[in-house]
Write a protein that holds these residues in place. Structure first.
Motif, mmCIF file in Angstrom:
data_model
loop_
_atom_site.group_PDB
_atom_site.id
_atom_site.type_symbol
_atom_site.label_atom_id
_atom_site.label_comp_id
_atom_site.label_asym_id
_atom_site.label_seq_id
_atom_site.Cartn_x
_atom_site.Cartn_y
_atom_site.Cartn_z
ATOM 1 N N LEU A 132 0.834 -1.211 0.000
ATOM 2 C CA LEU A 132 0.000 0.000 0.000
ATOM 3 C C LEU A 132 0.868 1.261 0.000
ATOM 4 O O LEU A 132 0.549 2.258 -0.662
ATOM 5 C CB LEU A 132 -0.920 -0.008 1.231
ATOM 6 C CG LEU A 132 -1.798 1.232 1.428
ATOM 7 C CD1 LEU A 132 -2.771 1.412 0.270
ATOM 8 C CD2 LEU A 132 -2.566 1.149 2.748
ATOM 9 N N THR A 133 1.986 1.200 0.710
ATOM 10 C CA THR A 133 2.914 2.345 0.755
ATOM 11 C C THR A 133 3.419 2.675 -0.650
ATOM 12 O O THR A 133 3.446 3.843 -1.069
ATOM 13 C CB THR A 133 4.106 2.004 1.679
ATOM 14 O OG1 THR A 133 3.597 1.729 2.986
ATOM 15 C CG2 THR A 133 5.101 3.135 1.746
ATOM 16 N N ALA A 134 3.817 1.626 -1.377
ATOM 17 C CA ALA A 134 4.309 1.826 -2.745
ATOM 18 C C ALA A 134 3.204 2.387 -3.639
ATOM 19 O O ALA A 134 3.411 3.346 -4.396
ATOM 20 C CB ALA A 134 4.813 0.488 -3.299
ATOM 21 N N GLU A 221 11.809 8.056 -2.812
ATOM 22 C CA GLU A 221 12.931 8.056 -1.866
ATOM 23 C C GLU A 221 12.708 7.097 -0.699
ATOM 24 O O GLU A 221 11.791 7.276 0.108
ATOM 25 C CB GLU A 221 13.133 9.484 -1.343
ATOM 26 C CG GLU A 221 14.197 9.630 -0.269
ATOM 27 C CD GLU A 221 15.593 9.243 -0.727
ATOM 28 O OE1 GLU A 221 15.777 8.075 -1.094
ATOM 29 O OE2 GLU A 221 16.490 10.104 -0.705
ATOM 30 N N ASN A 222 13.594 6.089 -0.610
ATOM 31 C CA ASN A 222 13.534 5.129 0.490
ATOM 32 C C ASN A 222 14.755 5.180 1.392
ATOM 33 O O ASN A 222 14.731 4.621 2.486
ATOM 34 C CB ASN A 222 13.455 3.689 -0.062
ATOM 35 C CG ASN A 222 12.050 3.293 -0.476
ATOM 36 O OD1 ASN A 222 11.079 3.799 0.070
ATOM 37 N ND2 ASN A 222 11.951 2.397 -1.433
ATOM 38 N N VAL A 223 15.856 5.792 0.905
ATOM 39 C CA VAL A 223 17.107 5.613 1.652
ATOM 40 C C VAL A 223 17.826 6.902 2.058
ATOM 41 O O VAL A 223 18.435 6.954 3.119
ATOM 42 C CB VAL A 223 18.099 4.688 0.896
ATOM 43 C CG1 VAL A 223 17.466 3.360 0.573
ATOM 44 C CG2 VAL A 223 18.653 5.319 -0.341
ATOM 45 N N GLY A 224 17.829 7.947 1.236
ATOM 46 C CA GLY A 224 18.557 9.185 1.560
ATOM 47 C C GLY A 224 20.052 9.039 1.322
ATOM 48 O O GLY A 224 20.518 8.131 0.628
ATOM 49 N N LEU A 324 18.371 -6.318 8.582
ATOM 50 C CA LEU A 324 17.517 -5.504 7.687
ATOM 51 C C LEU A 324 18.098 -4.102 7.525
ATOM 52 O O LEU A 324 18.067 -3.513 6.444
ATOM 53 C CB LEU A 324 16.110 -5.425 8.292
ATOM 54 C CG LEU A 324 15.078 -4.532 7.618
ATOM 55 C CD1 LEU A 324 14.540 -5.190 6.356
ATOM 56 C CD2 LEU A 324 13.916 -4.228 8.557
ATOM 57 N N LEU A 325 18.633 -3.570 8.614
ATOM 58 C CA LEU A 325 19.190 -2.208 8.594
ATOM 59 C C LEU A 325 20.587 -2.177 7.972
ATOM 60 O O LEU A 325 21.188 -1.130 7.842
ATOM 61 C CB LEU A 325 19.220 -1.637 10.024
ATOM 62 C CG LEU A 325 17.836 -1.523 10.683
ATOM 63 C CD1 LEU A 325 17.974 -1.216 12.170
ATOM 64 C CD2 LEU A 325 16.982 -0.461 10.008
ATOM 65 N N GLN A 326 21.081 -3.374 7.612
ATOM 66 C CA GLN A 326 22.387 -3.457 6.938
ATOM 67 C C GLN A 326 22.231 -4.027 5.533
ATOM 68 O O GLN A 326 23.225 -4.331 4.871
ATOM 69 C CB GLN A 326 23.328 -4.371 7.741
ATOM 70 C CG GLN A 326 23.604 -3.883 9.150
ATOM 71 C CD GLN A 326 24.295 -4.928 10.009
ATOM 72 O OE1 GLN A 326 24.430 -6.097 9.616
ATOM 73 N NE2 GLN A 326 24.740 -4.532 11.185
HETATM 74 P P1 NDP Z 1 13.257 -3.380 2.507
HETATM 75 O O1 NDP Z 1 12.571 -4.666 2.326
HETATM 76 O O2 NDP Z 1 13.605 -2.592 1.277
HETATM 77 O O3 NDP Z 1 14.566 -3.612 3.371
HETATM 78 C C1 NDP Z 1 15.407 -2.564 3.670
HETATM 79 C C2 NDP Z 1 16.488 -2.376 2.575
HETATM 80 O O4 NDP Z 1 17.026 -1.080 2.693
HETATM 81 C C3 NDP Z 1 17.670 -3.299 2.743
HETATM 82 O O5 NDP Z 1 17.469 -4.585 2.219
HETATM 83 C C4 NDP Z 1 18.745 -2.550 1.995
HETATM 84 O O6 NDP Z 1 18.709 -2.887 0.617
HETATM 85 C C5 NDP Z 1 18.319 -1.083 2.148
HETATM 86 N N1 NDP Z 1 19.261 -0.425 3.051
HETATM 87 C C6 NDP Z 1 19.552 -0.747 4.315
HETATM 88 N N2 NDP Z 1 20.486 0.077 4.797
HETATM 89 C C7 NDP Z 1 20.792 0.944 3.810
HETATM 90 C C8 NDP Z 1 21.688 2.031 3.685
HETATM 91 N N3 NDP Z 1 22.472 2.408 4.705
HETATM 92 N N4 NDP Z 1 21.736 2.698 2.513
HETATM 93 C C9 NDP Z 1 20.950 2.336 1.485
HETATM 94 N N5 NDP Z 1 20.096 1.296 1.535
HETATM 95 C C10 NDP Z 1 20.015 0.616 2.690
HETATM 96 O O7 NDP Z 1 12.415 -2.419 3.458
HETATM 97 P P2 NDP Z 1 10.979 -1.799 3.156
HETATM 98 O O8 NDP Z 1 10.676 -1.960 1.715
HETATM 99 O O9 NDP Z 1 10.035 -2.305 4.152
HETATM 100 O O10 NDP Z 1 11.213 -0.238 3.454
HETATM 101 C C11 NDP Z 1 11.847 0.602 2.492
HETATM 102 C C12 NDP Z 1 11.774 2.035 2.978
HETATM 103 O O11 NDP Z 1 10.400 2.433 3.041
HETATM 104 C C13 NDP Z 1 12.348 2.264 4.373
HETATM 105 O O12 NDP Z 1 13.026 3.494 4.389
HETATM 106 C C14 NDP Z 1 11.109 2.351 5.248
HETATM 107 O O13 NDP Z 1 11.318 3.095 6.417
HETATM 108 C C15 NDP Z 1 10.151 3.045 4.294
HETATM 109 N N6 NDP Z 1 8.733 2.866 4.630
HETATM 110 C C16 NDP Z 1 7.997 3.999 4.852
HETATM 111 C C17 NDP Z 1 6.654 3.936 5.099
HETATM 112 C C18 NDP Z 1 5.881 5.197 5.276
HETATM 113 O O14 NDP Z 1 4.726 5.158 5.710
HETATM 114 N N7 NDP Z 1 6.439 6.353 4.948
HETATM 115 C C19 NDP Z 1 5.961 2.629 5.214
HETATM 116 C C20 NDP Z 1 6.822 1.486 4.915
HETATM 117 C C21 NDP Z 1 8.163 1.625 4.643
HETATM 118 P P3 NDP Z 1 20.051 -2.769 -0.288
HETATM 119 O O15 NDP Z 1 20.837 -4.022 -0.047
HETATM 120 O O16 NDP Z 1 19.520 -2.653 -1.659
HETATM 121 O O17 NDP Z 1 20.787 -1.572 0.199
#
Ligand code: NDP
Length: 343
Positions: A132-134, A221-224, A324-326
């Motif tokens: 839903l977010t996407a 934007e997901n990462v910054g 997940l955060l890595q």
């Molecule tokens: P993912 O399934 O995409 O898992 C997180 C991925 O983020 C990791 O696999 C990794 O992929 C990437 N990542 C982790 N650390 C870093 C870093 N330091 N720099 C760059 N990429 C990194 O997570 P989601 O799809 O669940 O979430 C994606 C984003 O969407 C997040 O930022 C989350 O907070 C956000 N979100 C926001 C919502 C909202 O309501 N605004 C709701 C749901 C999610 P890789 O190996 O490719 O780097």
């Protein structure tokens, strides 16, 4: 019958990266459901980046998780015992269970799942909150038009994978950004994106520019961080940036040092008339019926694919969350807590 509940508690608040010491596994007897309540046996627990924010005490858009209480989060499970007419034993549900093997609920915020429609685990991923977010962020803020270029980071993950595939469905060029060659190969080969660039490559900026020969119209934007810095020079006039997440910053204890990039971003916003809009999906659940109808249809037609990364055993949730955060997950990260009778 009294059941033993296994729970992962928030033991302490992390400074920087979470460690396993921040969590504690306990076993406690679960009380019988009270009037109007029912008991859910959790089958899958969702692990999501937003949980890092809940572990801290800083003021945010939602309350922090409480120390000594189960970590917060969504789960999918089956109703076992019920004193609630709306929910019967055997019903599959998605609910805000927290990190535990059982939960009690009065039905607030609980949605039933039909295993005949899709695997129940998808209620936490492609057909759940991340999907839903996407859908909302791309279509309502990004407003992609046929022929435009849509770029999304964390492209192999729960949100990013859906963003790029919807962009393709809408007739756009979809360009992913991900953290390994294996993830990029999946994003283009399996998900059908037009291109995917590894942000860890030394020549990432050049490769991203080459993958976007007509510039960028929508950047989801997901990462910054350095990924956004590489995107800024590529923005077209009137481009849109749904600001969904900033995962590269979630473990930071202070703002990054070095050259201040804010003037370059403000200049791009002004000269290209950019729209940048942040959003939190919990404020937009009214889009869920339309999303489920569209996404369900796309999955049946083979246009929307998904990948799950399922870790077995609740005791492994802390390690999986730290990963997940890595970027160690590959697809929507779930923890299987108990047997799934539907598989
Ligand atoms: P993912 O399934 O995409 O898992 C997180 C991925 O983020 C990791 O696999 C990794 O992929 C990437 N990542 C982790 N650390 C870093 C870093 N330091 N720099 C760059 N990429 C990194 O997570 P989601 O799809 O669940 O979430 C994606 C984003 O969407 C997040 O930022 C989350 O907070 C956000 N979100 C926001 C919502 C909202 O309501 N605004 C709701 C749901 C999610 P890789 O190996 O490719 O780097």
């Amino acid at each position: 019958m009294t059941v033993t509940n296994r729970q992962i508690l928030l033991k302490s608040r992390p400074v920087g990266e979470p460690t396993e010491d921040n969590f504690k596994l306990v076993e406690t007897p679960l009380p019988e459901p009270g009037p109007g309540q029912f008991r859910v046996r959790v089958i899958y627990m969702s692990l999501d980046p937003y949980m890092r924010g809940r572990m801290g005490a800083e003021k945010s858009y939602a309350a922090s998780a409480e120390l000594g209480q189960p970590m917060v989060g969504g789960g999918v499970g089956v109703v076992e015992v019920s004193n609630n007419e709306q929910f019967k034993p055997g019903d599959y549900v998605v609910c805000y269970s927290g990190w535990q093997s059982y939960c009690l609920s009065d039905g607030t915020g609980v949605m039933k799942l039909d295993p005949a429609n899709a695997p129940i685990s998808t209620g936490l991923g492609v057909l759940g909150m991340p999907g839903l977010t996407a859908y909302y962020g791309l279509l309502e803020i990004g407003k992609p038009q046929p022929g435009e270029t849509v770029v999304v980071a964390a492209a192999s993950g729960a949100v990013g994978s859906v963003v790029g595939q919807i962009a393709r469905i809408k007739g756009c060029r979809a360009v992913g950004i991900a953290g390994s060659k294996e993830k990029c190969d999946f994003v283009t080969g399996e998900l059908g994106f037009d291109a995917c660039v590894n942000y860890k490559d030394p020549d990432f900026r050049e490769k991203l520019a080459a993958a976007c020969p007509n510039g960028i119209d929508v950047y989801f934007e997901n990462v910054g961080g350095k990924v956004l810095e590489a995107v800024i020079p590529l923005f077209n006039d009137d481009a849109r940036m749904p600001l969904c997440g900033l995962i590269s910053q979630y473990n930071m204890t202070e703002l990054p040092q070095g050259v201040n990039k804010l003037p370059a971003l403000l200049r791009a916003i002004l000269t290209h008339r950019l729209l940048i809009q942040g959003f939190i999906i919990s404020y937009h659940f009214k889009h869920q019926p339309a999303f489920l109808k569209d996404a369900g249809g796309w999955i049946r037609e083979g246009k929307l694919k998904y990948r799950e990364d399922i870790v077995k055993g609740i005791e492994n949730a802390p390690e999986a969350f730290i990963g997940l955060l890595q970027g160690r997950n590959f697809g929507k990260l779930l923890v299987q807590v108990s047997d799934d009778p539907t598989r």
